[in-house]
Scaffold this motif. Structure first.
Motif, PDB file in Angstrom:
ATOM      1  N   HIS A  52     -74.680  42.328 -32.586  1.00  0.00           N
ATOM      2  CA  HIS A  52     -73.984  41.238 -33.258  1.00  0.00           C
ATOM      3  C   HIS A  52     -73.319  41.753 -34.528  1.00  0.00           C
ATOM      4  O   HIS A  52     -73.924  42.484 -35.315  1.00  0.00           O
ATOM      5  CB  HIS A  52     -74.954  40.117 -33.603  1.00  0.00           C
ATOM      6  N   ALA A  54     -71.282  40.522 -37.957  1.00  0.00           N
ATOM      7  CA  ALA A  54     -71.012  39.368 -38.810  1.00  0.00           C
ATOM      8  C   ALA A  54     -69.726  39.577 -39.588  1.00  0.00           C
ATOM      9  O   ALA A  54     -69.501  40.643 -40.162  1.00  0.00           O
ATOM     10  CB  ALA A  54     -72.163  39.139 -39.788  1.00  0.00           C
ATOM     11  N   SER A  70     -64.421  43.654 -32.224  1.00  0.00           N
ATOM     12  CA  SER A  70     -65.838  43.527 -31.887  1.00  0.00           C
ATOM     13  C   SER A  70     -65.993  43.172 -30.413  1.00  0.00           C
ATOM     14  O   SER A  70     -66.871  43.708 -29.717  1.00  0.00           O
ATOM     15  CB  SER A  70     -66.492  42.444 -32.756  1.00  0.00           C
ATOM     16  N   THR A  77     -69.491  38.421 -31.975  1.00  0.00           N
ATOM     17  CA  THR A  77     -69.129  38.216 -33.378  1.00  0.00           C
ATOM     18  C   THR A  77     -69.775  36.953 -33.922  1.00  0.00           C
ATOM     19  O   THR A  77     -69.605  35.869 -33.352  1.00  0.00           O
ATOM     20  CB  THR A  77     -67.608  38.104 -33.539  1.00  0.00           C
ATOM     21  N   SER A  96     -78.501  35.106 -37.139  1.00  0.00           N
ATOM     22  CA  SER A  96     -77.557  35.655 -36.165  1.00  0.00           C
ATOM     23  C   SER A  96     -77.949  37.053 -35.701  1.00  0.00           C
ATOM     24  O   SER A  96     -77.376  37.577 -34.744  1.00  0.00           O
ATOM     25  CB  SER A  96     -76.147  35.710 -36.761  1.00  0.00           C
ATOM     26  N   SER A  98     -77.340  39.852 -37.065  1.00  0.00           N
ATOM     27  CA  SER A  98     -76.197  40.751 -37.191  1.00  0.00           C
ATOM     28  C   SER A  98     -76.651  42.129 -37.668  1.00  0.00           C
ATOM     29  O   SER A  98     -77.517  42.248 -38.529  1.00  0.00           O
ATOM     30  CB  SER A  98     -75.178  40.171 -38.179  1.00  0.00           C
TER      31      SER A  98
END
Length: 517
Positions: A52, A54, A70, A77, A96, A98
Motif C-alpha cells: 500500500h 499513501a 502505484s 494507493t 491503511s 501503507s
C-alpha cells in the motif's frame, strides 16, 4: 461493458492532452511514461506488488502520476486526506498499512512532525514541486507494468469519519472504469471536452467523476489546486472548461459570491450532488450551466443516479445507472411506495460496480449490509416516474416536537440571504422538544438575529425556525465541503437563545397544527 485498465486507456489516447495544471500541460502518453518511471522508483524503495502506497498531497499532476504509477507497480494507493491533523492523520496512515508516504512540501513542512516514531521511519518521497518531481522521475527508467487483476482494489478512500473512525473503502480498477464510462455516456463527453476539477484529489468525486471520465473519453482534465469562488469563472474562461464536477456547498457558495450573470465561459454542465433547488435554478439561469444533479456514495460506484441532458426532473437526483440497483425501504427492508421516504439501499447489477469491502474492517461491511443490500444511511424517495430524491442523512435529521426536519433544507434557503457568507444548521438536545434547531452563521454584512428570523419566517413554518443562533468566522467542514455538525452543537455563550429574545418564533407545534392554525 468490459472494464479496461488505466494502462490500456493511457495508451489508447496517446498524444492527446490529458492534464492541465498551473505547472504545465501533459498528454496521456507523458503521464503514462512518468507513471512507469514512478513504478521503478517504488521498486527501488523496496515496495513490492500488493503493498500500500499513501499519498498525502494537494492537487497536482504529480498526484495523478503517483496514483497511476502505484497501480502500474501492482500497488494499492491509499489516497489520504492531507488536511487531517494529529490523531486522524496518524490513524489513516496506520489503518491503511501503507509502506511508503508520497507527500508534497506543504504537508511535510506542516504535518510530518506530528507522525509517531514508527511512521516517521517510513520511506518518504517528496513532491517539492510538479516540475522538480517530474525531473526527478525522468532519472528512472520506465518500469515493467505488473498491475493487480482489474477486480482487485485500485485505491482505498477514507470516509469523512464525522461520527466515528473513518472506514477505508476499497474500490477496484473495474469499479473505477464503470463509474467513468457511465459518466461519459451521461455527460456525452468527447475528446474535445475540458473538465475542470476543483475538489481535493483524495475524494471520490475528482477521482471517479473527474479523472476516470476523462481517462475513458479522452477528454482533458483541468486540475485546479483548490476551489476558489472568486477565481472559478476566470479559470473556466482561461482554460476553456466545458464542464466541472461539484459537491456539497460549492454551487451555493458560487451563487452567493457572484450575484450577477456569469456567462463568459464555455461550460455546458456541472456534475455532482447537493444542489438545492434555489441554487440549481440560479446556476442554470444566471450562469448558463446545466446542473447534472446526482446521488452517490464512495461505496456505491462513486455515483449511482443522475439527471442527464434529455432525462431530467428539477429537484431530483435523476434516474439510476443501469449497472446498479437502488430501492427505498422502510425499517424492515421492505420497499415503500412512490412518494414515501425511506432508506436508500443498493446493490450491483453487474460484477465490480460497487465497493469490494472496507479495508481491515469486515465487521463494518457486515453492519452495512443486510438482505444482500448495502444500506446507505441516506433518506430518499422515488416519484411515480422513477426519479430519485435525496432528503439527507438519516442521522442528521433534526427531531423537534415529533417533526423530522432536514438541516439541508434550511441551510439551502438561508445561504441565499443577503449579508450571509455561509451557514449551517444542527440539532441540539432539548428535554422538552427532543431536539432544538441551532443556526450557525458567517456574516459578510451587519445583519441581526431579528433579520435572520424574519427572513426564515417568510419561507418556513414556525416549527422549523431556529431556537439558537451563533455568529462565527467560519463553518467547520470536512475537506469535501460537508458540514461537521458534531462541532456546532454547543449552546454556551456567545450562542444567542432566540427563545429568550422578543422574537416571535411561535409555539413549538407540529406540521399539522401549523397548517390548521
Amino acid at each position: 461493458m468490459t472494464p479496461r485498465t488505466i494502462s490500456e486507456l493511457l495508451r489508447e489516447h496517446g498524444d492527446r492532452e490529458f492534464l492541465v495544471t498551473d505547472g504545465g500541460r501533459y498528454t496521456f502518453a507523458e503521464v503514462h511514461d512518468l507513471a512507469r518511471r514512478f513504478s521503478t522508483l517504488l521498486r527501488e524503495k523496496g515496495i513490492q506488488k500488493g503493498d500500500h502506497v499513501a499519498i498525502l498531497a494537494g492537487n497536482s499532476a504529480a498526484y495523478v502520476v503517483a496514483w497511476f504509477g502505484s497501480a502500474l507497480a501492482g500497488c494499492v494507493t491509499a489516497t489520504l486526506n492531507n488536511m487531517l491533523l494529529a490523531e486522524g492523520m496518524r490513524y489513516t496512515i496506520d489503518q491503511s498499512e501503507s509502506r511508503i508516504l508520497i507527500c508534497d512540501r506543504a504537508w511535510i513542512d506542516t504535518s510530518h512532525k506530528h507522525l509517531d516514531k514508527r511512521q516517521k521511519d517510513l520511506p518518504l518521497v517528496a513532491i517539492e514541486s510538479e516540475a522538480a518531481f517530474f525531473d526527478m522521475l525522468r532519472t528512472y527508467a520506465p518500469g515493467e507494468e505488473t498491475m493487480l487483476p482489474i477486480t482487485e482494489p485500485l485505491a482505498i478512500l477514507y470516509t469523512s469519519g464525522t461520527t466515528g473512525l473513518p472506514k477505508g473503502v476499497m474500490n477496484s480498477q473495474a469499479t473505477y472504469y464503470r463509474s467513468g464510462a457511465q459518466a461519459v455516456r451521461l455527460l456525452e463527453l468527447t475528446p474535445d471536452d475540458n473538465v475542470m476539477v476543483v475538489l481535493p484529489m483524495f475524494h471520490v468525486n475528482p477521482q471517479m467523476m473527474g479523472t476516470m471520465s476523462c481517462l475513458v473519453s479522452g477528454a482533458t482534465m483541468v486540475l485546479r489546486p483548490r476551489f476558489s469562488a472568486s477565481a472559478f469563472f476566470e479559470d473556466a474562461e482561461r482554460f476553456g472548461a466545458t464542464g466541472c464536477t461539484f459537491v456539497g456547498t460549492i454551487l451555493s457558495i458560487l451563487v452567493n459570491r457572484h450575484r450577477g450573470d456569469q456567462k463568459n465561459h464555455k461550460m455546458r454542465f456541472c456534475f455532482g450532488g447537493g444542489a438545492p433547488r434555489e441554487v440549481w435554478k440560479v446556476v442554470e439561469d444566471r450562469f448558463g450551466i446545466m446542473v447534472y444533479e446526482a446521488y452517490g456514495m464512495t461505496e456505491l460506484g462513486g455515483w449511482t443516479s443522475c439527471n442527464s441532458r434529455t432525462v431530467r426532473r428539477f429537484g431530483s437526483c435523476g434516474k439510476v445507472r443501469d449497472d446498479i440497483e437502488l430501492i427505498v425501504v422502510n425499517e424492515h427492508d421492505e420497499p415503500v411506495p412512490p412518494g414515501v421516504n425511506g432508506e436508500i439501499i443498493g446493490r450491483p447489477r453487474v460484477p465490480n460496480a460497487v465497493l469490494s469491502g472496507y479495508w481491515n474492517k469486515p465487521d463494518k461491511m457486515v453492519e452495512s449490509c443486510s438482505n444482500l443490500w448495502f444500506h446507505s444511511g441516506d433518506l430518499g424517495s422515488y416519484d411515480e416516474d422513477g426519479f430519485l430524491y435525496y432528503h439527507g442523512r438519516i442521522k442528521e435529521l433534526i427531531r423537534r416536537g415529533g417533526e423530522n426536519i432536514s438541516p439541508i433544507e434550511i441551510e439551502s434557503s438561508l445561504i441565499q440571504m443577503d449579508g450571509i457568507a455561509d451557514c449551517a444548521i444542527a440539532g441540539v438536545p432539548d428535554p422538552v422538544m427532543d431536539e432544538e434547531i441551532k443556526a450557525v452563521v458567517v456574516r459578510k454584512d451587519d445583519i441581526s438575529p431579528e433579520d435572520i428570523i424574519a427572513y426564515l419566517s417568510e419561507r418556513f413554518p414556525r416549527y422549523m425556525l431556529p431556537r439558537y443562533l451563533e455568529f462565527v468566522d467560519s463553518i467547520p467542514k470536512t475537506a469535501n465541503e460537508k458540514v461537521r455538525r458534531e462541532l456546532i452543537k454547543t449552546i454556551e455563550p456567545p450562542v444567542i437563545d432566540l427563545g429568550a429574545k422578543s422574537i416571535d418564533r411561535g409555539k413549538p407545534v407540529s406540521a399539522g397544527q401549523e397548517a390548521a392554525g
